[in-house]
Design a protein around this motif. Sequence first.
Motif, PDB file in Angstrom:
ATOM      1  N   LEU A  76      -7.146  -0.588  -9.443  1.00 23.95           N
ATOM      2  CA  LEU A  76      -7.589  -1.984  -9.462  1.00 23.95           C
ATOM      3  C   LEU A  76      -8.012  -2.498  -8.088  1.00 23.95           C
ATOM      4  O   LEU A  76      -8.100  -3.709  -7.875  1.00 23.95           O
ATOM      5  CB  LEU A  76      -6.475  -2.871 -10.039  1.00 23.95           C
ATOM      6  N   GLY A  77      -8.312  -1.614  -7.163  1.00 26.28           N
ATOM      7  CA  GLY A  77      -8.716  -2.003  -5.816  1.00 26.28           C
ATOM      8  C   GLY A  77     -10.034  -2.741  -5.744  1.00 26.28           C
ATOM      9  O   GLY A  77     -10.397  -3.263  -4.696  1.00 26.28           O
ATOM     10  N   TYR A  78     -10.760  -2.820  -6.838  1.00 29.47           N
ATOM     11  CA  TYR A  78     -12.015  -3.572  -6.877  1.00 29.47           C
ATOM     12  C   TYR A  78     -11.778  -5.085  -6.910  1.00 29.47           C
ATOM     13  O   TYR A  78     -12.688  -5.875  -6.682  1.00 29.47           O
ATOM     14  CB  TYR A  78     -12.865  -3.162  -8.088  1.00 29.47           C
ATOM     15  N   LEU A  79     -10.547  -5.475  -7.202  1.00 27.24           N
ATOM     16  CA  LEU A  79     -10.239  -6.912  -7.268  1.00 27.24           C
ATOM     17  C   LEU A  79     -10.263  -7.528  -5.872  1.00 27.24           C
ATOM     18  O   LEU A  79      -9.993  -6.847  -4.882  1.00 27.24           O
ATOM     19  CB  LEU A  79      -8.847  -7.123  -7.889  1.00 27.24           C
ATOM     20  N   PRO A  80     -10.553  -8.832  -5.774  1.00 32.10           N
ATOM     21  CA  PRO A  80     -10.523  -9.486  -4.464  1.00 32.10           C
ATOM     22  C   PRO A  80      -9.077  -9.642  -3.994  1.00 32.10           C
ATOM     23  O   PRO A  80      -8.173  -9.826  -4.792  1.00 32.10           O
ATOM     24  CB  PRO A  80     -11.162 -10.853  -4.737  1.00 32.10           C
ATOM     25  N   GLY A  81      -8.877  -9.525  -2.704  1.00 32.70           N
ATOM     26  CA  GLY A  81      -7.539  -9.706  -2.145  1.00 32.70           C
ATOM     27  C   GLY A  81      -7.130  -8.542  -1.277  1.00 32.70           C
ATOM     28  O   GLY A  81      -7.877  -7.590  -1.065  1.00 32.70           O
ATOM     29  N   GLU A  82      -5.908  -8.631  -0.786  1.00 33.81           N
ATOM     30  CA  GLU A  82      -5.358  -7.587   0.073  1.00 33.81           C
ATOM     31  C   GLU A  82      -4.944  -6.392  -0.770  1.00 33.81           C
ATOM     32  O   GLU A  82      -4.276  -6.538  -1.797  1.00 33.81           O
ATOM     33  CB  GLU A  82      -4.139  -8.143   0.816  1.00 33.81           C
ATOM     34  N   VAL A  83      -5.329  -5.199  -0.340  1.00 30.15           N
ATOM     35  CA  VAL A  83      -4.962  -3.974  -1.041  1.00 30.15           C
ATOM     36  C   VAL A  83      -3.844  -3.289  -0.264  1.00 30.15           C
ATOM     37  O   VAL A  83      -3.982  -3.031   0.930  1.00 30.15           O
ATOM     38  CB  VAL A  83      -6.167  -3.021  -1.188  1.00 30.15           C
ATOM     39  N   ILE A  84      -2.746  -3.010  -0.952  1.00 29.21           N
ATOM     40  CA  ILE A  84      -1.618  -2.290  -0.356  1.00 29.21           C
ATOM     41  C   ILE A  84      -1.535  -0.939  -1.063  1.00 29.21           C
ATOM     42  O   ILE A  84      -1.281  -0.884  -2.268  1.00 29.21           O
ATOM     43  CB  ILE A  84      -0.307  -3.086  -0.517  1.00 29.21           C
ATOM     44  N   PRO A  85      -1.781   0.151  -0.342  1.00 29.48           N
ATOM     45  CA  PRO A  85      -1.862   1.455  -1.001  1.00 29.48           C
ATOM     46  C   PRO A  85      -0.515   1.950  -1.508  1.00 29.48           C
ATOM     47  O   PRO A  85       0.539   1.569  -0.999  1.00 29.48           O
ATOM     48  CB  PRO A  85      -2.395   2.376   0.095  1.00 29.48           C
ATOM     49  N   GLY A  86      -0.598   2.797  -2.508  1.00 26.64           N
ATOM     50  CA  GLY A  86       0.562   3.520  -3.011  1.00 26.64           C
ATOM     51  C   GLY A  86       0.356   4.994  -2.744  1.00 26.64           C
ATOM     52  O   GLY A  86      -0.703   5.414  -2.279  1.00 26.64           O
ATOM     53  N   ILE A  87       1.352   5.777  -3.023  1.00 27.40           N
ATOM     54  CA  ILE A  87       1.235   7.222  -2.842  1.00 27.40           C
ATOM     55  C   ILE A  87       0.550   7.780  -4.083  1.00 27.40           C
ATOM     56  O   ILE A  87       1.101   7.741  -5.183  1.00 27.40           O
ATOM     57  CB  ILE A  87       2.607   7.862  -2.596  1.00 27.40           C
ATOM     58  N   SER A  88      -0.655   8.253  -3.902  1.00 32.87           N
ATOM     59  CA  SER A  88      -1.504   8.646  -5.026  1.00 32.87           C
ATOM     60  C   SER A  88      -1.166  10.036  -5.561  1.00 32.87           C
ATOM     61  O   SER A  88      -0.492  10.839  -4.908  1.00 32.87           O
ATOM     62  CB  SER A  88      -2.974   8.624  -4.598  1.00 32.87           C
TER      63      SER A  88
END
Length: 189
Positions: A76-88
Motif C-alpha cells: 500500500l505504499g502508493y497511498l499518500p503519507g509517510e511510509v515506514i518499511p517492514g521486513i519484506s
Amino acid sequence: MKIVGVGCGEGMLTKEAETALREAKSVYGSKRAIELVRASIPKDADVVEITDYKALRTLPDDAVVLSTGDPLMAGLGYLPGEVIPGISSMQTAFARLHVPWTNVAVVNAHGKDHQDAVSRTVQDIAAGHTVFLIADPDFSVEELARSLSPSVRIAVCEDLGYPNERIAQGTAGNPPKVLSRLFCIICGY
C-alpha cells in the motif's frame, strides 16, 4: 497518514513501525496484517479491517494503515503519507538462502498477468539477474519451470516468518512443489 509495513510474517515488524503503532489512535489493515501486529496496537485504538481499498485515500491524516510485507513491495505504499518499511519477503527469502541481492530483478505476479511475469523472469535471467518473484496462489511454478533452461535454480519460499515456514529448492528440470498459498520464488541464483 502513516503506511506501516508489518513484515512478511510474525516478528518482522521494525522498531520504527512499533513506535508508530504505539502512538496510533486509528489503525486500518487486512485481517492478516492486524493479527500480525495485534500486540503492538494500543488497547484504546480504533482497529478497522479494510474492506474497501479505494476508500483508503480518504482516511484522516492521523490514520495508520497496515501493509503486509513492505509497503513498496506490492503493498500500500502508493497511498499518500509517510511510509515506514517492514521486513519484506524478499529480504527474508534472500537471508534464509544466503543469496546476495545486489543483482536482483523483482517481478510482481501477485494479482497480475502470470504469463507476462514468466516472460519477464525469462528475460531477466537471460540478462544475468537473479529474479525475485512475488506470486499469488494461482501462479504455476511448473509453467515457469517449463520456460527456463533445466539447470536454472528455483527456490519456493513459503509462509516466511511463520512457524510453518518452508523453503524448497530445485531446478527448472525438477522444480520444487508449492504446498502453501503464501509464497514467493527466487530463480537463477
